[in-house]
Design a protein around this motif. Sequence first.
Motif, short mmCIF file in Angstrom:
data_model
loop_
_atom_site.label_atom_id
_atom_site.label_comp_id
_atom_site.label_asym_id
_atom_site.label_seq_id
_atom_site.Cartn_x
_atom_site.Cartn_y
_atom_site.Cartn_z
N HIS A 39 -5.89 -21.71 32.92
CA HIS A 39 -4.70 -21.81 32.08
C HIS A 39 -4.60 -20.63 31.14
N GLY A 40 -5.76 -20.19 30.65
CA GLY A 40 -5.75 -19.01 29.81
C GLY A 40 -5.23 -17.79 30.54
N LYS A 41 -5.62 -17.71 31.82
CA LYS A 41 -5.13 -16.59 32.63
C LYS A 41 -3.63 -16.68 32.83
N ALA A 42 -3.13 -17.92 32.99
CA ALA A 42 -1.68 -18.10 33.17
C ALA A 42 -0.93 -17.61 31.95
N THR A 43 -1.50 -17.92 30.76
CA THR A 43 -0.85 -17.46 29.54
C THR A 43 -0.79 -15.94 29.50
N GLN A 44 -1.92 -15.32 29.91
CA GLN A 44 -1.95 -13.87 29.90
C GLN A 44 -0.93 -13.27 30.87
N MET A 45 -0.77 -13.91 32.05
CA MET A 45 0.11 -13.37 33.08
C MET A 45 1.56 -13.37 32.66
N VAL A 46 1.97 -14.36 31.87
CA VAL A 46 3.38 -14.45 31.51
C VAL A 46 3.61 -14.09 30.06
N LEU B 150 8.42 -20.00 30.97
CA LEU B 150 7.04 -19.89 31.46
C LEU B 150 6.04 -19.77 30.32
N ASN B 151 6.42 -19.05 29.28
CA ASN B 151 5.54 -18.93 28.12
C ASN B 151 5.34 -20.27 27.42
N LEU B 152 6.41 -21.04 27.29
CA LEU B 152 6.30 -22.36 26.67
C LEU B 152 5.43 -23.29 27.51
N VAL B 153 5.61 -23.25 28.82
CA VAL B 153 4.80 -24.08 29.71
C VAL B 153 3.34 -23.68 29.62
N ALA B 154 3.07 -22.38 29.69
CA ALA B 154 1.70 -21.90 29.61
C ALA B 154 1.06 -22.25 28.28
N SER B 155 1.84 -22.18 27.21
CA SER B 155 1.32 -22.52 25.89
C SER B 155 0.94 -23.99 25.81
N ARG C 64 6.11 -23.70 39.93
CA ARG C 64 6.00 -24.98 40.63
C ARG C 64 5.06 -25.94 39.91
N ARG C 65 4.13 -25.38 39.09
CA ARG C 65 3.20 -26.23 38.36
C ARG C 65 3.77 -26.69 37.03
N SER C 66 4.95 -26.23 36.68
CA SER C 66 5.46 -26.42 35.32
C SER C 66 6.20 -27.74 35.09
N ASN C 67 6.45 -28.50 36.14
CA ASN C 67 7.29 -29.69 35.99
C ASN C 67 6.77 -30.67 34.96
#
Length: 371
Positions: free
Chosen positions: A175-182, A159-164, A199-202
């Motif tokens: 997206h910034g919030k996603a990074t913070q969450m994980v 998840l961190n790699l995807v968010a990055s 589910r958004r990471s594919n």
Amino acid sequence: MIGWEDVFKVLSAMAPLYFALVLGYGSVKWWKIFSTEQCDAINKLVCYFTLPLFTFEFTSHIDPFHLNFPFIAADAISKLVIVLVLAFWAKCSSKGSYCWSITSFSLSTLTNALVIGVPLAKVMYGQMAVDLVVQGSVIQAIIWLTMLLFVLELRRTGLNLVASRESSSSDDDGHGKATQMVGEGGKDVEGGAMEVEERRSNSHKPSFKLLMKKVWLKLVANPNSYACIIGLAWAFVAKRWHIEMPDIMEGSILIMSKAGIGTAMFNMGIFMALQEKLIACGATLTIIGMVLKFIAGPAAMAIGSIAMGLHGDVLRVAIIQAAVPQSITSFIYAKEYGLHPEVFSTAVIFGAIISLPILVAYYAALEFIVH
């Protein structure tokens, strides 16, 4: 049959857990001693120091040359049954989820055997049962908790790699919030935000090689990954050549390991104090957790035990120890990795409260059913 004196012995073993829990709860809720950041630091102290040393200490004292392999195999089969059921559910049900599969596996299979299971087994079936429960605890630490650590690290790293990647390819605040969450530290989020991210990471899925490299580096830096393996290796050497651990080494380990369970319960009390409700996960999830712990787990163990031909007191011990309340370690991992810690805290606390009458009922029923 269990008498009131035996019940008192079990309650005496459980009472110190709640003393530490109340101290942790009061330190935040009533006395305002710790800030939120300090509470996170306490969780890391437990996760990376007291817990792995506690694991090493109890693992290093078993006799690996006298294990009950049918009992251990029955336990493995029971867990594989749970894995297969959850895999089928995750793949075939619209409500299936990788995250909830991990949580459900932990709830139904991982037990607090050393603290509650050992004194209970001793009053029910004697030293033979204690030896079996300790063996099961060692295997749980070596195999199943290590596997849990791996899948949690795999999930968080992915998840961190995807968010990055998402944040680097887009200027969105979402997206910034996603990074913070994980992010590192695994903060818990509401509303299933983690599920949405998965589910958004594919379209941003990292390569398998990169993912495994990062996971491996994380696990190497985590003492929980190898504390039990080193402990078992020492047990083999010590029992084979009758070697005793040097006093200076044993003393250094004991001074931290003795704090393992106490600081874990203290940390859970802190977590409870930070929640809005005492039962943080709500009534529905609490009921589901109790069903998984006290019905699904023992049922799967019964299947594994019958498959391995266990009988008599060994079969009774196998089923009863599967119904022992939730592992405290599973809560520590859940909090560190941000995966449903509110569910695990409720499972540990509420499960321990209601476990005694349930376990006594299992004991009485198995006396009539098992021959």
